[in-house]
Design a protein around this motif. Structure first.
Motif, PDB file in Angstrom:
ATOM      1  N   VAL A  34      33.003 -21.397  -8.974  1.00 36.97           N
ATOM      2  CA  VAL A  34      34.288 -22.056  -9.212  1.00 36.97           C
ATOM      3  C   VAL A  34      34.340 -23.359  -8.432  1.00 36.97           C
ATOM      4  O   VAL A  34      34.038 -23.392  -7.225  1.00 36.97           O
ATOM      5  CB  VAL A  34      35.449 -21.139  -8.784  1.00 36.97           C
ATOM      6  CG1 VAL A  34      36.790 -21.827  -8.979  1.00 36.97           C
ATOM      7  CG2 VAL A  34      35.389 -19.813  -9.546  1.00 36.97           C
ATOM      8  N   THR A  51      42.392 -28.430 -21.219  1.00 37.45           N
ATOM      9  CA  THR A  51      41.328 -27.818 -22.007  1.00 37.45           C
ATOM     10  C   THR A  51      41.793 -26.475 -22.526  1.00 37.45           C
ATOM     11  O   THR A  51      42.914 -26.036 -22.262  1.00 37.45           O
ATOM     12  CB  THR A  51      40.055 -27.651 -21.155  1.00 37.45           C
ATOM     13  OG1 THR A  51      38.969 -27.193 -21.990  1.00 37.45           O
ATOM     14  CG2 THR A  51      40.273 -26.653 -20.034  1.00 37.45           C
ATOM     15  N   SER A  55      38.539 -24.505 -11.095  1.00 38.94           N
ATOM     16  CA  SER A  55      38.106 -24.159 -12.452  1.00 38.94           C
ATOM     17  C   SER A  55      36.682 -23.627 -12.423  1.00 38.94           C
ATOM     18  O   SER A  55      35.870 -23.997 -11.567  1.00 38.94           O
ATOM     19  CB  SER A  55      38.194 -25.379 -13.376  1.00 38.94           C
ATOM     20  OG  SER A  55      37.360 -26.419 -12.906  1.00 38.94           O
ATOM     21  N   THR A  56      36.385 -22.752 -13.373  1.00 41.12           N
ATOM     22  CA  THR A  56      35.064 -22.144 -13.449  1.00 41.12           C
ATOM     23  C   THR A  56      34.044 -23.145 -13.972  1.00 41.12           C
ATOM     24  O   THR A  56      34.259 -23.780 -15.004  1.00 41.12           O
ATOM     25  CB  THR A  56      35.085 -20.913 -14.370  1.00 41.12           C
ATOM     26  OG1 THR A  56      36.022 -19.967 -13.848  1.00 41.12           O
ATOM     27  CG2 THR A  56      33.713 -20.270 -14.443  1.00 41.12           C
ATOM     28  N   PRO A  58      35.949 -30.553 -21.216  1.00 37.00           N
ATOM     29  CA  PRO A  58      37.198 -30.035 -21.786  1.00 37.00           C
ATOM     30  C   PRO A  58      37.128 -29.912 -23.304  1.00 37.00           C
ATOM     31  O   PRO A  58      36.377 -30.626 -23.972  1.00 37.00           O
ATOM     32  CB  PRO A  58      38.236 -31.073 -21.365  1.00 37.00           C
ATOM     33  CG  PRO A  58      37.455 -32.334 -21.194  1.00 37.00           C
ATOM     34  CD  PRO A  58      36.108 -31.930 -20.693  1.00 37.00           C
ATOM     35  N   GLN A  65      44.803 -24.366 -21.344  1.00 35.48           N
ATOM     36  CA  GLN A  65      44.774 -24.208 -19.891  1.00 35.48           C
ATOM     37  C   GLN A  65      44.657 -25.613 -19.306  1.00 35.48           C
ATOM     38  O   GLN A  65      43.562 -26.135 -19.120  1.00 35.48           O
ATOM     39  CB  GLN A  65      43.587 -23.342 -19.462  1.00 35.48           C
ATOM     40  CG  GLN A  65      43.493 -23.096 -17.967  1.00 35.48           C
ATOM     41  CD  GLN A  65      42.316 -22.199 -17.617  1.00 35.48           C
ATOM     42  OE1 GLN A  65      41.439 -21.948 -18.438  1.00 35.48           O
ATOM     43  NE2 GLN A  65      42.298 -21.706 -16.399  1.00 35.48           N
ATOM     44  N   MET A 100      43.896 -27.578  -8.021  1.00 36.45           N
ATOM     45  CA  MET A 100      43.002 -27.259  -9.126  1.00 36.45           C
ATOM     46  C   MET A 100      41.814 -26.427  -8.657  1.00 36.45           C
ATOM     47  O   MET A 100      41.268 -26.649  -7.573  1.00 36.45           O
ATOM     48  CB  MET A 100      42.491 -28.536  -9.791  1.00 36.45           C
ATOM     49  CG  MET A 100      43.504 -29.269 -10.623  1.00 36.45           C
ATOM     50  SD  MET A 100      42.760 -30.730 -11.399  1.00 36.45           S
ATOM     51  CE  MET A 100      41.400 -29.977 -12.317  1.00 36.45           C
ATOM     52  N   TYR A 135      41.597 -22.355 -22.653  1.00 42.63           N
ATOM     53  CA  TYR A 135      41.284 -21.242 -21.761  1.00 42.63           C
ATOM     54  C   TYR A 135      39.812 -20.870 -21.900  1.00 42.63           C
ATOM     55  O   TYR A 135      39.306 -20.680 -23.002  1.00 42.63           O
ATOM     56  CB  TYR A 135      42.199 -20.071 -22.112  1.00 42.63           C
ATOM     57  CG  TYR A 135      41.780 -18.736 -21.589  1.00 42.63           C
ATOM     58  CD1 TYR A 135      41.507 -18.538 -20.245  1.00 42.63           C
ATOM     59  CD2 TYR A 135      41.673 -17.647 -22.458  1.00 42.63           C
ATOM     60  CE1 TYR A 135      41.131 -17.289 -19.772  1.00 42.63           C
ATOM     61  CE2 TYR A 135      41.306 -16.396 -21.998  1.00 42.63           C
ATOM     62  CZ  TYR A 135      41.038 -16.229 -20.652  1.00 42.63           C
ATOM     63  OH  TYR A 135      40.651 -14.992 -20.190  1.00 42.63           O
ATOM     64  N   GLY A 136      39.102 -20.790 -20.769  1.00 40.82           N
ATOM     65  CA  GLY A 136      37.663 -20.556 -20.807  1.00 40.82           C
ATOM     66  C   GLY A 136      37.265 -19.258 -21.484  1.00 40.82           C
ATOM     67  O   GLY A 136      36.238 -19.185 -22.157  1.00 40.82           O
ATOM     68  N   ASP A 150      38.201 -13.006 -18.283  1.00 37.88           N
ATOM     69  CA  ASP A 150      38.354 -14.305 -17.628  1.00 37.88           C
ATOM     70  C   ASP A 150      39.808 -14.653 -17.336  1.00 37.88           C
ATOM     71  O   ASP A 150      40.104 -15.743 -16.840  1.00 37.88           O
ATOM     72  CB  ASP A 150      37.713 -15.398 -18.495  1.00 37.88           C
ATOM     73  CG  ASP A 150      37.517 -16.710 -17.757  1.00 37.88           C
ATOM     74  OD1 ASP A 150      37.122 -16.675 -16.583  1.00 37.88           O
ATOM     75  OD2 ASP A 150      37.754 -17.772 -18.358  1.00 37.88           O
TER      76      ASP A 150
END
Length: 246
Positions: A242, A11, A186-187, A45, A8, A184, A13-14, A169
């Motif tokens: 987020v 990094t 991101s969580t 990351p 993602q 951007m 994918y969470g 997620d």
């Protein structure tokens, strides 16, 4: 290590990193203690195709509840840290059934997120999504809520909690649809609570998802979501902070 098909951006994918840390914790806990809550912070990351280690520590193991932490470390840096609470089922005179319902029509096929190849995260190839509420990312929408259905692409899997963590997620942050152009988001932290008892789950099953933005300001959005199984039983409650850039 995890292959780049789960990437993602820069990094992993969470959902997959959180699921891996959870699974490492799960293996140290008695099977009759069920996952009740999972709190995850995405610290840094994680490079795909590069080795990492997961270190697990039991904080306290009682008769009814076990508290565990897990850290994913790559290149000597903590990238993910999670704390999980596992607890047995206990007799209780208190019974309050969930009153949270959804009105999403069960899907016949996938209607995956409409993103160009250069914008679509690689990990999406592992999932089927169909959106019922909200708008597509970067569509300059006034909407800040999202709803739809999701499942793993591999429908031969025997679905366990680790699969559900990876699945829940998958939706983009609710506020992405409000951007005029790619930006951007991101969580930063994720709280996931599992509801029991659960019905038997199949890889063929779709799971319903509805997420709402509680507030977004100063570069941070606070969202919460409910997840149901195909019978409409509440399966999990998800809350996220987020970070928003733009």
């Amino acid at each position: 290590s995890v292959p780049s098909s789960w990437a993602q951006g820069r990094t992993l994918y969470g959902g997959i990193s959180a699921a891996l840390v959870y699974q490492a914790m799960r293996e140290l806990v008695a099977p009759d203690k069920l996952l009740r809550s999972l709190n995850t912070s995405f610290v840094g990351p994680i490079e795909s195709d590069n080795n990492f280690e997961i270190i697990v520590e039991i904080l306290r193991e009682g008769k009814n509840v076990t508290q565990v932490t897990g850290r994913l470390i790559q290149n000597s840096n903590v990238a993910v840290i999670s704390q999980a609470s596992f607890g047995i089922n206990r007799p209780s005179s208190i019974l309050v059934p969930s009153r949270v319902k959804h009105s999403l029509e069960y899907p016949n096929d996938a209607n995956c997120l409409q993103l160009t190849p250069e914008l679509a995260p690689k990990f999406l190839e592992h999932f089927d999504l169909t959106q019922s509420e909200g708008d597509w990312p970067y569509s300059d929408s006034n909407n800040s809520d999202v709803g739809g259905w999701m499942r793993l692409k591999d429908q031969n899997l025997a679905i366990a909690d680790a699969h559900l963590i990876a699945l829940i997620d998958v939706w983009p942050p609710t506020v992405l649809q409000m951007f005029k152009k790619p930006s951007m988001a991101s969580t930063m932290s994720w709280n996931l609570e599992f509801i029991h008892p659960q019905q038997q789950k199949s890889g063929l099953d779709w799971f319903a998802y509805e997420a709402k933005t509680r507030q977004a300001t100063d570069g941070y959005a606070h969202t919460e979501a409910n997840i149901w199984d195909k019978e409409g039983a509440l399966l999990a409650i998800s809350r996220q902070v987020v970070t928003v850039f733009g």
